[in-house]
Design an enzyme around this catalytic site. Structure first.
Site, PDB file in Angstrom:
ATOM      1  N   CYS A 184     -38.868  43.321 -44.516  1.00  0.00           N
ATOM      2  CA  CYS A 184     -38.579  42.011 -43.434  1.00  0.00           C
ATOM      3  C   CYS A 184     -39.773  41.089 -43.523  1.00  0.00           C
ATOM      4  O   CYS A 184     -39.221  39.655 -43.207  1.00  0.00           O
ATOM      5  CB  CYS A 184     -38.455  42.751 -42.225  1.00  0.00           C
ATOM      6  SG  CYS A 184     -37.302  44.209 -42.244  1.00  0.00           S
ATOM      7  N   ASP A 185     -40.991  41.571 -43.615  1.00  0.00           N
ATOM      8  CA  ASP A 185     -42.101  40.293 -43.156  1.00  0.00           C
ATOM      9  C   ASP A 185     -42.969  40.027 -44.186  1.00  0.00           C
ATOM     10  O   ASP A 185     -43.754  39.182 -44.021  1.00  0.00           O
ATOM     11  CB  ASP A 185     -42.727  41.084 -41.973  1.00  0.00           C
ATOM     12  CG  ASP A 185     -42.087  41.326 -40.754  1.00  0.00           C
ATOM     13  OD1 ASP A 185     -41.100  40.469 -40.617  1.00  0.00           O
ATOM     14  OD2 ASP A 185     -42.144  42.331 -39.938  1.00  0.00           O
ATOM     15  N   CYS A 216     -42.153  46.830 -41.467  1.00  0.00           N
ATOM     16  CA  CYS A 216     -41.141  46.556 -42.455  1.00  0.00           C
ATOM     17  C   CYS A 216     -41.651  45.678 -43.334  1.00  0.00           C
ATOM     18  O   CYS A 216     -41.517  44.357 -42.994  1.00  0.00           O
ATOM     19  CB  CYS A 216     -39.912  46.331 -41.798  1.00  0.00           C
ATOM     20  SG  CYS A 216     -38.540  45.865 -42.768  1.00  0.00           S
TER      21      CYS A 216
END
Length: 301
Positions: free
Chosen positions: A131-132, A128
């Site tokens: 997300c990261d 993701c």
């Protein structure tokens, strides 16, 4: 009615079911929105002439469903028993029953299955970018895949990384033309064609990947600080112990009304056999599943 999963399909099903006057609850283990909530920008959802963030769009979905009375239950479904008049859904918080169940748990990222992938999950391996991605500011990353998700996430990663290398097993991308053009024009993105990842290597974190050209057999290495994997998805339905008919890939098989093989059970969105996995198609699925379930309940009092 119980709906398992609060992605676009599940939230739409919740909206339609509650608006039809059914007592409706939606289970979600993580956060509402599913994969759409991890997408930075959505620009192909009808009705929005300007891009909207995935989380914002999904919060609007949820608010609309709740306005009509749908209840969101933040618990993970761990077991189901779907045969018979009353369907049983179990979570760590207890057991709930309903006369109809809609399965909308979507799909989960598929792993590469190579050495080092599991070891470095959370230490440089991610599924993701939204997300990261911010953890890789000023670093070099590898993106594995060639579809829409891979290219979209690669473009997003250019906001942080100094270099994004897309490694694809074929000699051309599968992403839509507009995404391909953006990627080819981005100076931070480079491509490695006809190549597969064989191993992810590092110490405390990812340091490089070992590759092999699928046509020549030539081995190689790419130095990087992170590896983002986008090679497809598998249905998120491991909690289902009921003997529902499945496709060869494990997706739930449904008919034109999105009815599964057990009466009173329906499936919609990415968890079922479908030709396209987009927010727009998930929304259509959710509406069809809810109306089909409502009609089923009307005939089985």
């Amino acid at each position: 009615m119980l709906i398992i999963g609060a992605g676009p399909a599940g939230l739409t099903a919740g909206l339609y079911a509650s608006r039809a006057g059914l007592r409706t609850a939606i289970f979600e283990a993580v956060m509402p929105g599913g994969q759409a909530a991890t997408t930075e920008i959505i620009e192909n959802y009808p009705g929005f002439d300007k891009p909207i963030s995935g989380p914002e769009l999904m919060m609007r979905f949820m608010a609309q469903a709740q306005r009509f009375g749908a209840e969101l239950i933040s618990e993970q479904v761990i077991k189901t028993s779907l045969r018979g008049h009353l369907k049983r859904v179990e979570t760590p918080g207890g057991v709930r029953y309903a006369r109809s169940v809609i399965i909308a748990t979507g799909a989960q990222p598929r792993r590469l299955g190579v050495k080092g992938e599991a070891d470095f999950h959370g230490r440089g391996v991610s599924y993701c970018a939204t997300c990261d991605g911010a953890f890789f500011r000023g670093r070099k990353v590898v993106v594995v895949g060639g579809g829409n998700s891979a290219v979209e996430e690669a473009l997003f990663l250019t906001k942080f990384a100094t270099e994004v290398t897309i490694v694809h097993r074929r000699d051309q991308l599968r992403a839509t033309k507009v995404l391909q053009e953006r990627a080819f024009q981005n100076p931070k993105i480079r491509f490695v064609w006809d190549t597969v990842i064989e191993e992810i290597v590092g110490g405390a974190a990812v340091e490089k990947v070992r590759t092999r050209n699928s046509k020549t057999g030539e081995a190689g290495e790419i130095a990087c600080d992170g590896v983002f994997v986008f090679v497809g998805h598998s249905p998120a339905a491991d909690y289902l112990v009921d003997p529902l008919d499945r496709t060869e890939e494990g997706y739930i098989a449904v008919d034109a009304n999105l009815a599964a093989s057990i009466p009173g059970v329906f499936a919609c969105g990415d968890v079922r056999n479908t030709v396209l996995r987009q927010v727009a198609t998930a929304v259509g699925d959710g509406a069809v599943a809810a109306i089909s379930a409502e009609r089923y309940l009307s005939g089985h009092r």
